[in-house]
Enzyme design. Structure first.
Site, PDB file in Angstrom:
ATOM      1  N   LYS A 126       6.849   0.444   7.697  1.00 57.54           N
ATOM      2  CA  LYS A 126       7.305   0.407   6.385  1.00 57.54           C
ATOM      3  C   LYS A 126       6.512   0.983   5.300  1.00 57.54           C
ATOM      4  CE  LYS A 126       5.276  -3.764   5.430  1.00 57.54           C
ATOM      5  NZ  LYS A 126       4.153  -3.546   4.900  1.00 57.54           N
ATOM      6  N   HIS A 150      -4.730   3.039   1.367  1.00 57.52           N
ATOM      7  CA  HIS A 150      -4.858   2.350   2.626  1.00 57.52           C
ATOM      8  C   HIS A 150      -3.854   2.548   3.544  1.00 57.52           C
ATOM      9  CE1 HIS A 150      -1.874   0.476  -0.067  1.00 57.52           C
ATOM     10  NE2 HIS A 150      -1.417  -0.189   0.919  1.00 57.52           N
ATOM     11  N   CYS A 197       3.314  -8.629   0.979  1.00 56.48           N
ATOM     12  CA  CYS A 197       4.261  -8.219   2.392  1.00 56.48           C
ATOM     13  C   CYS A 197       4.833  -9.596   3.046  1.00 56.48           C
ATOM     14  CB  CYS A 197       3.664  -7.213   3.261  1.00 56.48           C
ATOM     15  SG  CYS A 197       3.508  -5.745   2.531  1.00 56.48           S
ATOM     16  N   ASP A 201       2.077  -1.411   7.475  1.00 51.73           N
ATOM     17  CA  ASP A 201       2.259  -0.628   6.312  1.00 51.73           C
ATOM     18  C   ASP A 201       1.913   0.967   6.751  1.00 51.73           C
ATOM     19  OD1 ASP A 201       2.681  -1.086   3.775  1.00 51.73           O
ATOM     20  OD2 ASP A 201       0.250  -1.033   3.163  1.00 51.73           O
ATOM     21  N   ALA A 227      -0.073  -9.642   3.324  1.00 52.79           N
ATOM     22  CA  ALA A 227      -0.912 -10.412   2.471  1.00 52.79           C
ATOM     23  C   ALA A 227       0.162 -11.489   2.143  1.00 52.79           C
ATOM     24  CB  ALA A 227      -1.712  -9.597   1.269  1.00 52.79           C
ATOM     25  N   SER A 246       2.097   4.115  -4.050  1.00 53.24           N
ATOM     26  CA  SER A 246       1.070   2.843  -4.567  1.00 53.24           C
ATOM     27  C   SER A 246      -0.454   3.015  -4.522  1.00 53.24           C
ATOM     28  CB  SER A 246       1.396   1.705  -3.417  1.00 53.24           C
ATOM     29  OG  SER A 246       0.632   1.960  -2.369  1.00 53.24           O
ATOM     30  N   ASP A 277       1.538  -6.915   9.245  1.00 53.68           N
ATOM     31  CA  ASP A 277       0.653  -5.915   8.613  1.00 53.68           C
ATOM     32  C   ASP A 277      -1.098  -6.155   9.109  1.00 53.68           C
ATOM     33  OD1 ASP A 277       2.789  -4.826   7.371  1.00 53.68           O
ATOM     34  OD2 ASP A 277       2.085  -4.942   5.546  1.00 53.68           O
ATOM     35  N   HIS A 316       1.990   4.382   5.107  1.00 51.92           N
ATOM     36  CA  HIS A 316       2.039   5.280   4.170  1.00 51.92           C
ATOM     37  C   HIS A 316       1.662   6.651   4.369  1.00 51.92           C
ATOM     38  CE1 HIS A 316       2.436   1.608   1.771  1.00 51.92           C
ATOM     39  NE2 HIS A 316       1.202   1.298   1.761  1.00 51.92           N
ATOM     40  N   GLU A 333       7.629   2.371  -2.848  1.00 48.56           N
ATOM     41  CA  GLU A 333       6.830   1.032  -2.498  1.00 48.56           C
ATOM     42  C   GLU A 333       7.710   0.313  -1.704  1.00 48.56           C
ATOM     43  OE1 GLU A 333       4.437  -0.210  -1.177  1.00 48.56           O
ATOM     44  OE2 GLU A 333       2.985  -0.896  -2.437  1.00 48.56           O
TER      45      GLU A 333
HETATM   46  C1  VGL Z   1       0.422  -4.985   1.115  1.00 50.91           C
HETATM   47  C2  VGL Z   1      -0.585  -4.254  -0.707  1.00 50.91           C
HETATM   48  C3  VGL Z   1      -0.205  -3.038  -0.572  1.00 50.91           C
HETATM   49  C4  VGL Z   1       0.697  -6.058   2.278  1.00 50.91           C
HETATM   50  C5  VGL Z   1       0.614  -3.741   1.483  1.00 50.91           C
HETATM   51  O1  VGL Z   1       0.691  -5.820   3.446  1.00 50.91           O
HETATM   52  O2  VGL Z   1       0.911  -7.211   1.933  1.00 50.91           O
HETATM   53  N1  VGL Z   1      -0.164  -5.195   0.113  1.00 50.91           N
HETATM   54  N2  VGL Z   1       0.461  -2.681   0.358  1.00 50.91           N
HETATM   55 ZN    ZN Z   2       0.442  -0.790   1.322  1.00 51.45          ZN
END
Ligand code: VGL
Ligand code: ZN
Length: 194
Positions: free
Chosen positions: A101, A76, A140, A57, A136, A65, A15, A59, A108
């Site tokens: 993903k 995001h 993830c 990510d 993060a 989420s 990500d 979405h 989520e």
């Molecule tokens: C993530 C928060 C929301 C990540 C993804 O990539 O860690 N964190 N969506």
């Molecule tokens: Zn996300």
């Protein structure tokens, strides 16, 4: 001792998208510092002609989420948006395997294995050991790493190429401890390439 890369190894970058980087809508503080480090790891894997996998990510605009839908996050990484693009300075090889993903509105999915076909891709590439960096750490990265370990992969977390959000102080440390408890090992570039 240096890590000897071999057939069956893959680099998995989690990500590294504009929205998670400074200035993005869900900024991971300091995540831009990972880019040059990840680029050095990428160069090593390319030298050995080993696969590079990049998750993203991805979405829908009304993902569950997002705060508007009652979720924890500001919107995001909406599929196709500039914020969802990989950072331009990340030197992803042209043949990077991209894994999208959390693409379904009502689900989520922090793990790269969640509903993506990633396991099948790794099987067809005959991957046995995965080196993981990106963001993060406590979302993830953590969920992808623990899923990989449960599926029987050896996992090495690139400690100098991950960054946490740390909504609560200590989230980063807790995530590292959890990954280690599941069987992950840690390395950093100095040890990796020595
Ligand atoms: C993530 C928060 C929301 C990540 C993804 O990539 O860690 N964190 N969506
Ligand atoms: Zn996300």
């Amino acid at each position: 001792m240096a890590t000897q890369l071999a057939a069956g190894d893959a680099l998995m970058i989690i990500d590294m998208q504009n929205d998670f980087l400074p200035g993005g809508s869900l900024e991971v503080p300091g995540a831009n510092a990972l880019i040059p480090v990840l680029n050095r790891y990428i160069a090593c894997f390319q030298t050995y002609r080993l696969p590079v996998i990049a998750t993203r990510d991805w979405h829908p605009p009304d993902h569950c989420s997002f705060i508007e839908q009652g979720g924890p996050w500001s919107p995001h990484c909406v599929a196709g948006s500039a914020g969802a693009a990989f950072h331009a300075d990340l030197a992803l090889p042209a043949d990077t395997h991209i894994v999208s993903k959390a693409t379904a509105r009502d689900t989520e999915a922090y793990s790269g294995f969640s509903g993506t076909g990633l396991q099948e891709s790794l099987q067809s590439l005959q991957i046995q050991r995965i080196f993981v960096g990106g963001v993060a750490t406590e979302y993830c990265v953590r969920n992808t790493v623990t899923d990989a370990l449960r599926l029987g992969y050896a996992v090495i977390v690139l400690q100098d190429a991950i960054q946490a959000i740390n909504r609560q102080p200590g989230d980063s440390r807790q995530a590292l401890d959890d990954m280690i408890a599941h069987g992950a090992t840690l390395t950093q570039f100095q040890a990796f390439a020595a």
